[in-house]
Write a protein that holds these residues in place. Structure first.
Motif, mmCIF file in Angstrom:
data_model
loop_
_atom_site.group_PDB
_atom_site.id
_atom_site.type_symbol
_atom_site.label_atom_id
_atom_site.label_comp_id
_atom_site.label_asym_id
_atom_site.label_seq_id
_atom_site.Cartn_x
_atom_site.Cartn_y
_atom_site.Cartn_z
ATOM 1 N N SER A 22 -32.134 -58.536 23.345
ATOM 2 C CA SER A 22 -33.439 -57.843 23.109
ATOM 3 C C SER A 22 -34.097 -58.047 24.539
ATOM 4 C CB SER A 22 -33.944 -58.757 22.251
ATOM 5 O OG SER A 22 -34.516 -60.016 22.587
ATOM 6 N N GLU A 23 -35.363 -57.606 24.626
ATOM 7 C CA GLU A 23 -36.002 -57.584 25.775
ATOM 8 C C GLU A 23 -36.103 -59.034 26.369
ATOM 9 O OE1 GLU A 23 -40.769 -57.033 26.825
ATOM 10 O OE2 GLU A 23 -39.764 -55.348 25.745
ATOM 11 N N LYS A 24 -36.220 -60.031 25.443
ATOM 12 C CA LYS A 24 -36.339 -61.644 25.943
ATOM 13 C C LYS A 24 -35.175 -62.367 25.830
ATOM 14 C CE LYS A 24 -41.212 -61.157 24.745
ATOM 15 N NZ LYS A 24 -42.298 -61.803 23.990
ATOM 16 N N THR A 25 -34.068 -61.904 24.937
ATOM 17 C CA THR A 25 -33.355 -62.933 24.683
ATOM 18 C C THR A 25 -31.839 -62.376 24.825
ATOM 19 O OG1 THR A 25 -34.512 -64.070 23.259
ATOM 20 C CG2 THR A 25 -32.481 -64.473 22.837
ATOM 21 N N LEU A 26 -30.878 -63.072 25.151
ATOM 22 C CA LEU A 26 -29.292 -62.720 25.223
ATOM 23 C C LEU A 26 -28.582 -63.780 24.526
ATOM 24 C CD1 LEU A 26 -27.179 -60.700 26.207
ATOM 25 C CD2 LEU A 26 -26.971 -61.948 28.239
ATOM 26 N N ALA A 27 -27.496 -63.534 23.545
ATOM 27 C CA ALA A 27 -26.445 -64.375 23.057
ATOM 28 C C ALA A 27 -25.378 -63.789 23.192
ATOM 29 C CB ALA A 27 -26.952 -64.262 21.590
ATOM 30 N N HIS A 46 -36.110 -66.439 34.210
ATOM 31 C CA HIS A 46 -35.296 -67.161 34.765
ATOM 32 C C HIS A 46 -36.113 -68.428 34.837
ATOM 33 C CE1 HIS A 46 -32.906 -69.235 37.823
ATOM 34 N NE2 HIS A 46 -33.863 -69.323 38.310
ATOM 35 N N GLY A 47 -35.404 -69.607 34.326
ATOM 36 C CA GLY A 47 -36.213 -70.830 34.613
ATOM 37 C C GLY A 47 -35.124 -72.069 34.511
ATOM 38 N N ALA A 48 -35.261 -72.878 35.444
ATOM 39 C CA ALA A 48 -34.264 -74.090 35.511
ATOM 40 C C ALA A 48 -34.458 -75.005 34.130
ATOM 41 C CB ALA A 48 -34.567 -74.812 36.997
ATOM 42 N N LYS A 49 -35.587 -75.146 34.005
ATOM 43 C CA LYS A 49 -35.810 -75.992 32.723
ATOM 44 C C LYS A 49 -36.722 -75.378 31.756
ATOM 45 C CE LYS A 49 -35.124 -80.188 35.476
ATOM 46 N NZ LYS A 49 -35.645 -81.763 35.828
ATOM 47 N N PRO A 54 -42.191 -69.449 29.931
ATOM 48 C CA PRO A 54 -43.262 -69.195 29.268
ATOM 49 C C PRO A 54 -42.938 -69.247 27.598
ATOM 50 C CG PRO A 54 -43.138 -67.558 30.796
ATOM 51 C CD PRO A 54 -41.858 -68.387 30.944
ATOM 52 N N ASP A 55 -43.544 -69.692 26.903
ATOM 53 C CA ASP A 55 -43.486 -69.606 25.340
ATOM 54 C C ASP A 55 -43.207 -68.596 24.725
ATOM 55 O OD1 ASP A 55 -44.022 -72.439 25.656
ATOM 56 O OD2 ASP A 55 -46.179 -72.126 24.478
ATOM 57 N N ASP A 56 -43.705 -67.514 25.091
ATOM 58 C CA ASP A 56 -43.607 -66.065 24.642
ATOM 59 C C ASP A 56 -42.092 -65.670 24.915
ATOM 60 O OD1 ASP A 56 -44.344 -65.723 27.349
ATOM 61 O OD2 ASP A 56 -44.375 -63.634 26.752
ATOM 62 N N LEU A 58 -39.588 -67.660 24.825
ATOM 63 C CA LEU A 58 -38.751 -68.661 23.811
ATOM 64 C C LEU A 58 -38.773 -68.271 22.533
ATOM 65 C CD1 LEU A 58 -39.843 -71.720 25.728
ATOM 66 C CD2 LEU A 58 -37.591 -70.704 25.883
ATOM 67 N N SER A 59 -39.581 -67.434 21.892
ATOM 68 C CA SER A 59 -39.802 -67.270 20.453
ATOM 69 C C SER A 59 -38.674 -66.786 19.756
ATOM 70 C CB SER A 59 -40.917 -66.210 20.315
ATOM 71 O OG SER A 59 -40.525 -65.186 20.920
ATOM 72 N N GLU A 60 -37.454 -66.304 20.472
ATOM 73 C CA GLU A 60 -36.384 -65.710 19.656
ATOM 74 C C GLU A 60 -35.357 -66.563 19.671
ATOM 75 O OE1 GLU A 60 -37.093 -60.870 20.436
ATOM 76 O OE2 GLU A 60 -35.650 -61.878 21.536
ATOM 77 N N ILE A 61 -35.341 -67.524 20.502
ATOM 78 C CA ILE A 61 -34.161 -68.464 20.526
ATOM 79 C C ILE A 61 -33.661 -69.043 19.254
ATOM 80 C CG2 ILE A 61 -33.189 -70.657 21.605
ATOM 81 C CD1 ILE A 61 -33.843 -68.232 23.736
ATOM 82 N N LEU A 62 -34.630 -69.803 18.590
ATOM 83 C CA LEU A 62 -34.163 -70.444 17.299
ATOM 84 C C LEU A 62 -33.718 -69.297 16.278
ATOM 85 C CD1 LEU A 62 -35.942 -73.660 17.063
ATOM 86 C CD2 LEU A 62 -33.596 -73.099 17.403
#
Length: 128
Positions: A22-27, A46-49, A54-56, A58-62
């Motif tokens: 999607s625009e925010k997530t890759l699996a 991109h973020g090391a940790k 940003p929270d928005d 991360l919204s699709e990860i789970l």
């Protein structure tokens, strides 16, 4: 970031067995799996940790991880997110204050059969 392996995968510079995007997530399937169906679900930011993202973003990860569990038919599974070298973060992406405290993780990768991985990719992708 130019040297980040995940950024290279996201940009398509490194190929992957993409299961969801999607625009925010890759699996995608891990090419050094610990078990059949071992996949990574990553934010495209991109973020090391975790705290760098940003929270928005991360919204699709789970929800995507849940879809992968359903698509693979896994009954018993781990969802793991490591932050920092002492916490077994191999690639920059549970509190681990020192070597003795926190989660201890082994990572016994298996030799990859690319044909079997491609077949698994087709099977899981069709169920996503």
């Amino acid at each position: 970031m130019a040297s980040c392996i995940f950024c290279k995968i996201i940009k398509g510079d490194i190929p992957c067995f993409k299961l969801f995007e999607s625009e925010k997530t890759l699996a995608f399937l891990d090419i050094g799996p610990l078990s059949k169906g071992h996949a990574l679900v990553i934010p495209k930011f991109h973020g090391a940790k975790l705290t760098d993202i940003p929270d928005d973003h991360l919204s699709e990860i789970l929800p995507v991880a849940k879809k992968l569990v359903t698509a693979t038919g896994a009954v018993n599974y781990n969802i793991l997110q490591n932050n920092g070298r002492l916490a077994h973060q191999e690639v920059d992406h549970i509190p681990k204050p020192n070597e003795e405290q926190g989660l201890v993780v082994g990572w016994p990768t298996q030799k990859t059969d690319m044909d079997a991985l491609k077949a698994l990719y087709e099977e899981v992708k069709s169920k996503m």
